[in-house]
Design a protein around this motif. Sequence first.
Motif, short mmCIF file in Angstrom:
data_model
loop_
_atom_site.label_atom_id
_atom_site.label_comp_id
_atom_site.label_asym_id
_atom_site.label_seq_id
_atom_site.Cartn_x
_atom_site.Cartn_y
_atom_site.Cartn_z
N PHE A 1 5.86 1.72 -6.98
CA PHE A 1 5.39 0.88 -5.90
C PHE A 1 4.32 -0.11 -6.36
O PHE A 1 4.42 -1.32 -6.08
N GLY A 2 3.29 0.38 -6.98
CA GLY A 2 2.16 -0.48 -7.36
C GLY A 2 2.57 -1.66 -8.20
O GLY A 2 2.23 -2.81 -7.89
N ARG A 3 3.33 -1.39 -9.25
CA ARG A 3 3.75 -2.46 -10.16
C ARG A 3 4.69 -3.43 -9.44
O ARG A 3 4.55 -4.65 -9.57
N ARG A 4 5.62 -2.89 -8.67
CA ARG A 4 6.62 -3.72 -7.99
C ARG A 4 5.98 -4.65 -6.96
O ARG A 4 6.25 -5.86 -6.93
N VAL A 5 5.12 -4.10 -6.11
CA VAL A 5 4.51 -4.89 -5.05
C VAL A 5 3.46 -5.85 -5.60
O VAL A 5 3.33 -6.98 -5.13
N ALA A 6 2.71 -5.42 -6.60
CA ALA A 6 1.72 -6.32 -7.21
C ALA A 6 2.42 -7.54 -7.82
O ALA A 6 1.94 -8.67 -7.69
N HIS A 7 3.55 -7.31 -8.47
CA HIS A 7 4.30 -8.42 -9.04
C HIS A 7 4.79 -9.37 -7.95
O HIS A 7 4.72 -10.60 -8.07
N GLU A 8 5.27 -8.79 -6.85
CA GLU A 8 5.77 -9.61 -5.73
C GLU A 8 4.64 -10.45 -5.14
O GLU A 8 4.82 -11.64 -4.86
N ILE A 9 3.48 -9.83 -4.92
CA ILE A 9 2.35 -10.54 -4.33
C ILE A 9 1.91 -11.72 -5.19
O ILE A 9 1.62 -12.81 -4.70
N VAL A 10 1.85 -11.51 -6.50
CA VAL A 10 1.30 -12.52 -7.40
C VAL A 10 2.32 -13.59 -7.77
O VAL A 10 2.00 -14.78 -7.84
N PHE A 11 3.58 -13.19 -7.97
CA PHE A 11 4.54 -14.12 -8.57
C PHE A 11 5.68 -14.57 -7.66
O PHE A 11 6.16 -15.69 -7.80
N GLU A 12 6.14 -13.72 -6.75
CA GLU A 12 7.35 -14.07 -6.01
C GLU A 12 7.02 -14.84 -4.74
O GLU A 12 6.08 -14.48 -4.02
N PRO A 13 7.78 -15.92 -4.45
CA PRO A 13 7.51 -16.71 -3.24
C PRO A 13 7.78 -15.90 -1.98
O PRO A 13 8.69 -15.07 -1.94
N LYS B 1 -2.93 -10.82 -15.52
CA LYS B 1 -4.06 -9.89 -15.49
C LYS B 1 -4.32 -9.42 -14.05
O LYS B 1 -4.64 -8.26 -13.81
N MET B 2 -4.20 -10.36 -13.10
CA MET B 2 -4.39 -10.00 -11.70
C MET B 2 -3.36 -8.96 -11.27
O MET B 2 -3.69 -7.97 -10.62
N ARG B 3 -2.10 -9.20 -11.63
CA ARG B 3 -1.04 -8.24 -11.30
C ARG B 3 -1.34 -6.88 -11.90
O ARG B 3 -1.20 -5.84 -11.24
N ASP B 4 -1.75 -6.87 -13.16
CA ASP B 4 -1.99 -5.61 -13.87
C ASP B 4 -3.19 -4.85 -13.31
O ASP B 4 -3.23 -3.62 -13.38
N ARG B 5 -4.16 -5.56 -12.77
CA ARG B 5 -5.30 -4.90 -12.15
C ARG B 5 -4.98 -4.43 -10.73
O ARG B 5 -5.47 -3.39 -10.27
N LEU B 6 -4.17 -5.20 -10.04
CA LEU B 6 -3.81 -4.86 -8.66
C LEU B 6 -2.87 -3.66 -8.60
O LEU B 6 -2.98 -2.83 -7.68
N ALA B 7 -1.96 -3.58 -9.55
CA ALA B 7 -0.93 -2.53 -9.52
C ALA B 7 -1.51 -1.11 -9.41
O ALA B 7 -1.08 -0.34 -8.53
N PRO B 8 -2.49 -0.72 -10.25
CA PRO B 8 -3.01 0.65 -10.13
C PRO B 8 -3.79 0.89 -8.83
O PRO B 8 -3.85 2.02 -8.34
N ILE B 9 -4.39 -0.17 -8.27
CA ILE B 9 -5.09 -0.02 -6.99
C ILE B 9 -4.10 0.35 -5.89
O ILE B 9 -4.33 1.28 -5.11
N LEU B 10 -3.00 -0.40 -5.84
CA LEU B 10 -1.97 -0.11 -4.84
C LEU B 10 -1.34 1.25 -5.07
O LEU B 10 -1.09 2.02 -4.13
#
Length: 202
Positions: free
Chosen positions: A95-107, A187-196
């Motif tokens: 979840f964390g990695r998937r959603v963090a990537h979506e938030i940062v990169f996907e429209p 870097k933002m994605r990688d920091r956000l992922a473990p928080i989520l």
Amino acid sequence: MCSTVIVLWSFVPLLCPGPRPRNAAATRTAILDAARERFAAESYDDVGMRDIARDVGVDAALISRYFGSKDDLFVAALDSCGDGSALMSGEKADFGRRVAHEIVFEPKKAEKLKGMSIMLRSIGSAKAAEMVQSSCTQRFFGPLEDWLSGPDATVRARLLAGFIMGMSVSRELGGGTFNIEPAECEKMRDRLAPILQSLIDG
């Protein structure tokens, strides 16, 4: 003479056609689309049923027939923007990695942006804010809490929603990007992922 009148009378429906029969489903969809646009662009208190009716080209009474009150139409417009079920469709461990990537990169999808705008516009109206809260509890927070399960599921669900919506709003304020370099986005994605992920794992 009589036969001539009869012949001419037979052409009246062709020369003066009445109003075209409406497609009920298409009309309902058009009303809902117009309501979504209005509520996303203006506060709940500033939107009138006649405004929406004028946008669609129908009588305001027809909107009441399809949706009931303005409150009912508002909730229907909000509900049509999605319920966040996609968040719960994948594996919890990813979840964390998937959603963090979506938030940062996907429209963001158009309906999600509309839903976000409707919620933000509702803040100034106590009545609309109450409806948003009720709708979110039924369609999003309740299912999310059940999906998270475990200790403090209610608290974790609220924190998770706060992080996701806060980051999403921040991105949209930047015109759909965070206005930082690609390497910084990673870097933002990688920091956000473990928080989520920590909120998922409990």
